[in-house]
Design an enzyme around this catalytic site. Structure first.
Site, PDB file in Angstrom:
ATOM      1  N   GLU A  50       6.830  -5.902   8.166  1.00 16.41           N
ATOM      2  CA  GLU A  50       6.155  -5.596   7.134  1.00 16.41           C
ATOM      3  C   GLU A  50       6.609  -3.992   6.698  1.00 16.41           C
ATOM      4  OE1 GLU A  50       2.181  -5.662   8.520  1.00 16.41           O
ATOM      5  OE2 GLU A  50       2.063  -7.779   8.631  1.00 16.41           O
ATOM      6  N   HIS A  77       1.303  -3.659  14.594  1.00 19.68           N
ATOM      7  CA  HIS A  77       1.903  -2.628  13.933  1.00 19.68           C
ATOM      8  C   HIS A  77       1.766  -1.470  14.626  1.00 19.68           C
ATOM      9  CE1 HIS A  77       2.680   0.438  10.761  1.00 19.68           C
ATOM     10  NE2 HIS A  77       2.713  -0.443   9.874  1.00 19.68           N
ATOM     11  N   LYS A  85       0.886  -1.179   0.159  1.00 16.99           N
ATOM     12  CA  LYS A  85      -0.118   0.118  -0.054  1.00 16.99           C
ATOM     13  C   LYS A  85       0.978   1.209   0.127  1.00 16.99           C
ATOM     14  CE  LYS A  85      -1.104   1.411   4.805  1.00 16.99           C
ATOM     15  NZ  LYS A  85      -0.458   0.330   5.611  1.00 16.99           N
TER      16      LYS A  85
HETATM   17  C1  LIG Z   1       0.667   0.583   6.429  1.00 11.40           C
HETATM   18  C2  LIG Z   1       1.030  -0.800   6.948  1.00 11.40           C
HETATM   19  C3  LIG Z   1       2.314  -1.376   6.678  1.00 11.40           C
HETATM   20  C4  LIG Z   1       3.683  -0.385   6.300  1.00 11.40           C
HETATM   21  O1  LIG Z   1       3.751   0.659   7.186  1.00 11.40           O
HETATM   22  P1  LIG Z   1       4.910   1.392   7.244  1.00 11.40           P
HETATM   23  O2  LIG Z   1       4.839   2.390   8.389  1.00 11.40           O
HETATM   24  O3  LIG Z   1       4.994   2.305   5.992  1.00 11.40           O
HETATM   25  O4  LIG Z   1       6.170   0.563   7.229  1.00 11.40           O
HETATM   26  C5  LIG Z   1       2.523  -2.545   7.392  1.00 11.40           C
HETATM   27  N1  LIG Z   1       1.511  -3.494   7.829  1.00 11.40           N
HETATM   28  C6  LIG Z   1       0.397  -3.048   7.893  1.00 11.40           C
HETATM   29  C7  LIG Z   1      -0.487  -4.048   8.428  1.00 11.40           C
HETATM   30  C8  LIG Z   1       0.074  -1.723   7.517  1.00 11.40           C
HETATM   31  O5  LIG Z   1      -1.315  -1.447   7.589  1.00 11.40           O
END
Ligand SMILES: *Cc1c(COP(=O)(O)O)cnc(C)c1O
Length: 422
Positions: free
Chosen positions: A283, A206, A78
């Site tokens: 991630e 996260h 994303k």
């Molecule tokens: C947006 C998102 C990420 C990426 O986050 P960053 O801050 O860009 O590293 C990873 N995992 C999930 C579930 C997300 O929603």
């Protein structure tokens, strides 16, 4: 020098553009942008553009693996889903974090094995679950009870990952108001999954995008360990820890990535020591993509107004703005001050300025607050570095202003390497 404009929303992932701008030794995306600006200096066409140096992805990948040797990255699509970015990342052999059928299709379409994908949106439509099941994407996250019968019906062979709530109040983009199970309900969720015959294999969290507090990782990893124990207690074979995203996108930013990595490595050593057979993944999105792109925008109009105290305030109307690639700016804690492509005397006077985007909406401005800049003129260029994360993916053609053109660049060696990659 031959160039090719690639609209990322139109280009297919199947071939490399013939005409990437080759980067000379020591040359950077900024130099390519400045060259382009010089070429345009006698022209009336001063449309905004971006330059992306795909080689940055390779160095970011190296930095990630070096600092977090136990953690396998699954890039969060994303953040930036340009086919060229995704192809470079796929050829580096990393995994992908997808959140919708569209993202799954895009990654599977690159020939990435379904085992290298985790489907991380905790709330999924039945049809997307069926799609994931049909295409062999097994790792799915969930954070609430209603998701479980849906998974049992549409994707009974899934390997579930329970997404935990974290304290992300210290991040630029908090996510926990919307997602994540509290520790108190995890025992119940793990039992419900078991009773439906579903396999829970791991735990994720996260800390929020643009995490400001490395200790958030340590707390979340400690919580994960408790959920691992709960899961094993009810008979799940727990083997996957997913530490999510939230890592900084720019070298030297505060808090430093290296500091974050130290906290994470120490927490892993304490709660998930090596040799226990636990696979650790992350991630990262922003970490990989943010510093790949820079944006050049032009001033198309200007107004000077006198403030009540007699102070002169300048309003600039840029040809790119909130409804284009700059939507994220309104969420930043600190305005990102642009580089000005203009010669000034050593200490030019500064004026409070408002930077408006091009559309007819007064909300369309880059920053909520005024910023202090030297006086600029119609036709002048501004360069914004680190524009690769959450920019193109959120950009629209509102009011008829087209998507920004992008020049992709890389060193010739990298290109030949990628061409021979599987
Ligand atoms: C947006 C998102 C990420 C990426 O986050 P960053 O801050 O860009 O590293 C990873 N995992 C999930 C579930 C997300 O929603």
């Amino acid at each position: 020098m031959s160039t090719l404009l690639v609209d990322p929303k139109e280009s297919s992932g199947s071939t490399w553009p013939e005409d990437f701008i080759p980067l000379g030794p020591g040359e950077s995306a900024r130099e390519v942008a400045l060259k382009k600006i010089r070429e345009l200096s006698d022209s009336d066409h001063r449309d905004p553009f971006m330059v992306a140096d795909l080689g940055v992805l390779v160095s970011r990948h190296r930095a990630f693996c070096q600092a977090l040797p136990r953690v396998s990255p699954f890039y969060a699509v994303k953040c930036n889903n340009s086919p060229w970015v995704l192809r470079v990342l796929a050829s580096l052999g990393i995994g992908f974090d997808c959140a919708s059928q569209g993202e799954l299709e895009q990654i599977l379409g690159l020939g990435v094995a379904p085992s290298r994908i985790i489907y991380t949106h905790p709330c999924k439509p039945a049809s997307y679950l069926q799609y994931a099941a049909r295409h062999g994407v097994q790792l799915l996250t969930f954070d609430c009870e209603v998701e479980l019968p849906k998974v049992a019906q549409h994707h009974p062979g899934a390997r579930l990952v329970l997404r935990l709530w974290t304290d992300d109040s210290m991040s630029v983009y908090p996510l926990s108001a919307k997602f994540g199970a509290r520790l108190e309900v995890c025992g119940h969720l793990l039992k419900s999954a078991r009773d439906l015959g579903l396999a829970v294999v791991g735990v994720s969290f996260h800390v929020g995008s643009g995490c400001q507090n490395p200790q958030s990782f340590a707390q979340a990893i400690a919580d994960c360990r408790r959920v691992f124990e709960m899961g094993r207690g009810v008979g799940h074979d727990m083997s996957l820890l997913d530490i999510g995203g939230g890592f900084p996108g720019v070298e030297g930013s505060e808090p430093e990535f290296e500091e974050m990595a130290r906290v994470i490595n120490a927490a892993l050593a304490q709660d998930f020591p090596e040799g226990t057979g636990i696979k650790v993944i992350a991630e990262p999105g922003r970490f990989y993509a943010e510093s790949v792109y820079i944006a050049a925008v032009n001033i198309m109009a200007k107004k000077a107004v006198l403030e009540p105290g007699g102070q002169r305030k300048l309003l600039y109307y840029l040809n790119e703005g909130h409804y284009g690639n700059f939507r994220v700016f309104l969420r930043d804690f600190v305005p990102r001050i642009p580089i000005l492509v203009k010669e000034f005397c050593s200490k030019p006077p500064l004026f409070p300025c408002v930077l408006y985007g091009p559309t007819c909406d007064a909300f369309d401005k880059l920053f909520e607050e005024e910023v202090q800049l030297p006086e600029l003129d119609v036709g002048d260029w501004l360069i914004f570095p680190s524009m690769g994360a959450y920019t193109l993916v959120m950009s629209s053609t509102f009011n008829g202003f087209p998507l920004t053109s992008i020049y992709y660049t890389m060193r010739p060696e990298l290109r030949s390497l990628l061409e021979t990659a599987p």
